[in-house]
Write a protein that holds these residues in place. Sequence first.
Motif, PDB file in Angstrom:
ATOM      1  N   LYS A 345     -16.771 -16.592   3.859  1.00 32.89           N
ATOM      2  CA  LYS A 345     -16.319 -16.677   5.008  1.00 32.89           C
ATOM      3  C   LYS A 345     -17.386 -16.813   6.090  1.00 32.89           C
ATOM      4  O   LYS A 345     -17.422 -17.370   6.900  1.00 32.89           O
ATOM      5  CB  LYS A 345     -15.612 -15.689   5.284  1.00 32.89           C
ATOM      6  N   ASP A 346     -18.557 -16.625   6.262  1.00 29.08           N
ATOM      7  CA  ASP A 346     -19.847 -16.600   6.647  1.00 29.08           C
ATOM      8  C   ASP A 346     -20.156 -18.636   7.325  1.00 29.08           C
ATOM      9  O   ASP A 346     -20.551 -18.474   8.587  1.00 29.08           O
ATOM     10  CB  ASP A 346     -21.035 -16.290   6.737  1.00 29.08           C
ATOM     11  N   LYS A 347     -19.517 -19.108   6.320  1.00 29.34           N
ATOM     12  CA  LYS A 347     -19.559 -20.370   7.000  1.00 29.34           C
ATOM     13  C   LYS A 347     -18.456 -20.599   7.637  1.00 29.34           C
ATOM     14  O   LYS A 347     -18.693 -22.353   7.905  1.00 29.34           O
ATOM     15  CB  LYS A 347     -19.164 -21.860   5.469  1.00 29.34           C
ATOM     16  N   LEU A 348     -17.622 -20.179   7.800  1.00 34.23           N
ATOM     17  CA  LEU A 348     -16.638 -20.225   8.928  1.00 34.23           C
ATOM     18  C   LEU A 348     -16.769 -19.832  10.762  1.00 34.23           C
ATOM     19  O   LEU A 348     -16.722 -20.862  11.400  1.00 34.23           O
ATOM     20  CB  LEU A 348     -15.141 -20.136   8.482  1.00 34.23           C
ATOM     21  N   LYS A 349     -18.127 -19.490  10.922  1.00 31.46           N
ATOM     22  CA  LYS A 349     -18.468 -19.223  11.602  1.00 31.46           C
ATOM     23  C   LYS A 349     -18.911 -20.127  12.886  1.00 31.46           C
ATOM     24  O   LYS A 349     -19.017 -19.690  13.467  1.00 31.46           O
ATOM     25  CB  LYS A 349     -19.515 -17.643  11.532  1.00 31.46           C
ATOM     26  N   LYS A 350     -19.363 -21.026  12.458  1.00 28.88           N
ATOM     27  CA  LYS A 350     -19.788 -22.204  13.229  1.00 28.88           C
ATOM     28  C   LYS A 350     -18.124 -22.340  13.503  1.00 28.88           C
ATOM     29  O   LYS A 350     -18.519 -23.475  14.479  1.00 28.88           O
ATOM     30  CB  LYS A 350     -21.063 -23.379  12.323  1.00 28.88           C
ATOM     31  N   PHE A 351     -17.641 -22.931  13.123  1.00 30.15           N
ATOM     32  CA  PHE A 351     -16.329 -23.576  13.561  1.00 30.15           C
ATOM     33  C   PHE A 351     -15.793 -22.342  14.283  1.00 30.15           C
ATOM     34  O   PHE A 351     -14.285 -22.580  15.030  1.00 30.15           O
ATOM     35  CB  PHE A 351     -15.557 -23.495  12.669  1.00 30.15           C
ATOM     36  N   ASP A 352     -16.372 -20.920  15.157  1.00 29.99           N
ATOM     37  CA  ASP A 352     -15.146 -20.230  16.206  1.00 29.99           C
ATOM     38  C   ASP A 352     -15.123 -20.904  16.959  1.00 29.99           C
ATOM     39  O   ASP A 352     -16.034 -20.891  17.810  1.00 29.99           O
ATOM     40  CB  ASP A 352     -16.294 -19.027  15.859  1.00 29.99           C
ATOM     41  N   ILE A 353     -14.120 -21.096  17.904  1.00 24.18           N
ATOM     42  CA  ILE A 353     -14.047 -21.277  19.405  1.00 24.18           C
ATOM     43  C   ILE A 353     -14.394 -20.068  20.252  1.00 24.18           C
ATOM     44  O   ILE A 353     -14.798 -21.417  21.459  1.00 24.18           O
ATOM     45  CB  ILE A 353     -11.876 -21.359  19.726  1.00 24.18           C
ATOM     46  N   THR A 354     -15.057 -19.383  20.291  1.00 24.60           N
ATOM     47  CA  THR A 354     -15.829 -18.523  21.223  1.00 24.60           C
ATOM     48  C   THR A 354     -17.067 -18.863  21.456  1.00 24.60           C
ATOM     49  O   THR A 354     -18.017 -18.686  22.524  1.00 24.60           O
ATOM     50  CB  THR A 354     -15.558 -17.189  20.269  1.00 24.60           C
ATOM     51  N   THR A 355     -17.452 -19.840  20.501  1.00 21.18           N
ATOM     52  CA  THR A 355     -18.888 -20.373  20.563  1.00 21.18           C
ATOM     53  C   THR A 355     -18.964 -21.400  22.104  1.00 21.18           C
ATOM     54  O   THR A 355     -20.798 -21.694  22.435  1.00 21.18           O
ATOM     55  CB  THR A 355     -19.540 -21.373  19.086  1.00 21.18           C
ATOM     56  N   ILE A 356     -18.194 -21.461  22.569  1.00 23.36           N
ATOM     57  CA  ILE A 356     -17.923 -22.725  23.528  1.00 23.36           C
ATOM     58  C   ILE A 356     -18.130 -22.000  24.665  1.00 23.36           C
ATOM     59  O   ILE A 356     -19.201 -22.776  24.890  1.00 23.36           O
ATOM     60  CB  ILE A 356     -16.546 -23.576  23.385  1.00 23.36           C
ATOM     61  N   ASN A 357     -17.995 -21.083  24.882  1.00 22.74           N
ATOM     62  CA  ASN A 357     -18.522 -19.962  26.446  1.00 22.74           C
ATOM     63  C   ASN A 357     -20.157 -20.548  26.680  1.00 22.74           C
ATOM     64  O   ASN A 357     -20.710 -20.007  27.553  1.00 22.74           O
ATOM     65  CB  ASN A 357     -18.361 -18.955  26.139  1.00 22.74           C
TER      66      ASN A 357
END
Length: 369
Positions: A345-357
């Motif tokens: 699941k750590d491989k999904l963190k780069k796709f988290d929507i909160t990275t945009i802010n």
Amino acid sequence: MTKIAFVSDVAYPWVKGGMESIQYLEMKNLSEKNDVYCFCLQFEKMKKEFDKEGIHYITVAKASVKDLYTSKGSRSIKLAMKFARALPRAIKDYNFDFIYANTFPYLHLKYVKSYCRSHNCILALDVAEVWDLKRWKGYLGTLKGTAAYRYAKNAIHGADYYVANSSVTASQLNSVGIKPNKIKILSPVLDLKIRVKKSKRDTSVVYSGRLIKEKRLDLWIDAVAKAHSLNPNIKGIIIGSGPEETHIRDLASSYDFIKMRKPYATKLWLYNELRRSMCFLNMSEREGLSITTIESAFLETPPLLPDYTPIPDEVKEISIVKSLNSIPEAIVDIASGKINYKLDKDKLKKFDITTINPLFERLIRKRKA
């Protein structure tokens, strides 16, 4: 509060596609801390100007979803011109700090760049794909394709930043002369806080997306049919709409175990469909990222890809990749449990929507400095 404008001819949920759904998530997330506007075409059931979920929508000209594509399956240049012509009048009296413009369909970019220069506004282009000459010719024909390639290659230059949806797109931008320090990779496709109820898996192979030639649904149907011949419990579900819909329906009608459904009404509805399916099969020959492949992995539904896939490595590493000829057997092995899909699941963190802010905040601080 930073004043941000998203500029795109299309908007979700009035137009349902991967890029549109990402844009919606980005706007919704950014609106929690910023003043967010969206300039787009006015599709069916849209008011001229309205607020929705913290986003202020301003539509610039009336349009119909059915007119987005021509009979040949390419995007309508008429609607692209309509948007480009109407945008200046709609946006000229506003003062934005940051404009995030969808690159496609390119015709609006000349004015957007002019606006940003005159208003001292940061311009970032949202780039999902960069097409080469061969791709443009295949899309529009030799003469129109060559002209479009030259226009697009020139139009894309002149922004402060380029937000590429994947490593592949970043490399494509670099190949047309965009400096690496201006390119940022961002793939905010998942709301990791969302919770989908676990349901009993059925034996369905699912696809969801736009129904266009490049998705190779003829190969998809053939692979599912071969898998069904090996295991009669295996079924197929195709979710979507697009210029190839009639042709795909004709192909699917030969098999009573393959069903077609219209595009999802809500993201939660799609997630429930993906969650109950046995695997997600993507046979596309053209992808900048593939949002639904990532969403399937998030929902623990094995994404299955052929080895010719252009999907970037960061998505391949959360998928099952097999040769084209072995796809039917792989479907059967997933159904029997012989292939056991496990995801870090750590491989999904780069796709988290909160990275945009954080990214937008860094870009704004950098410009002010």
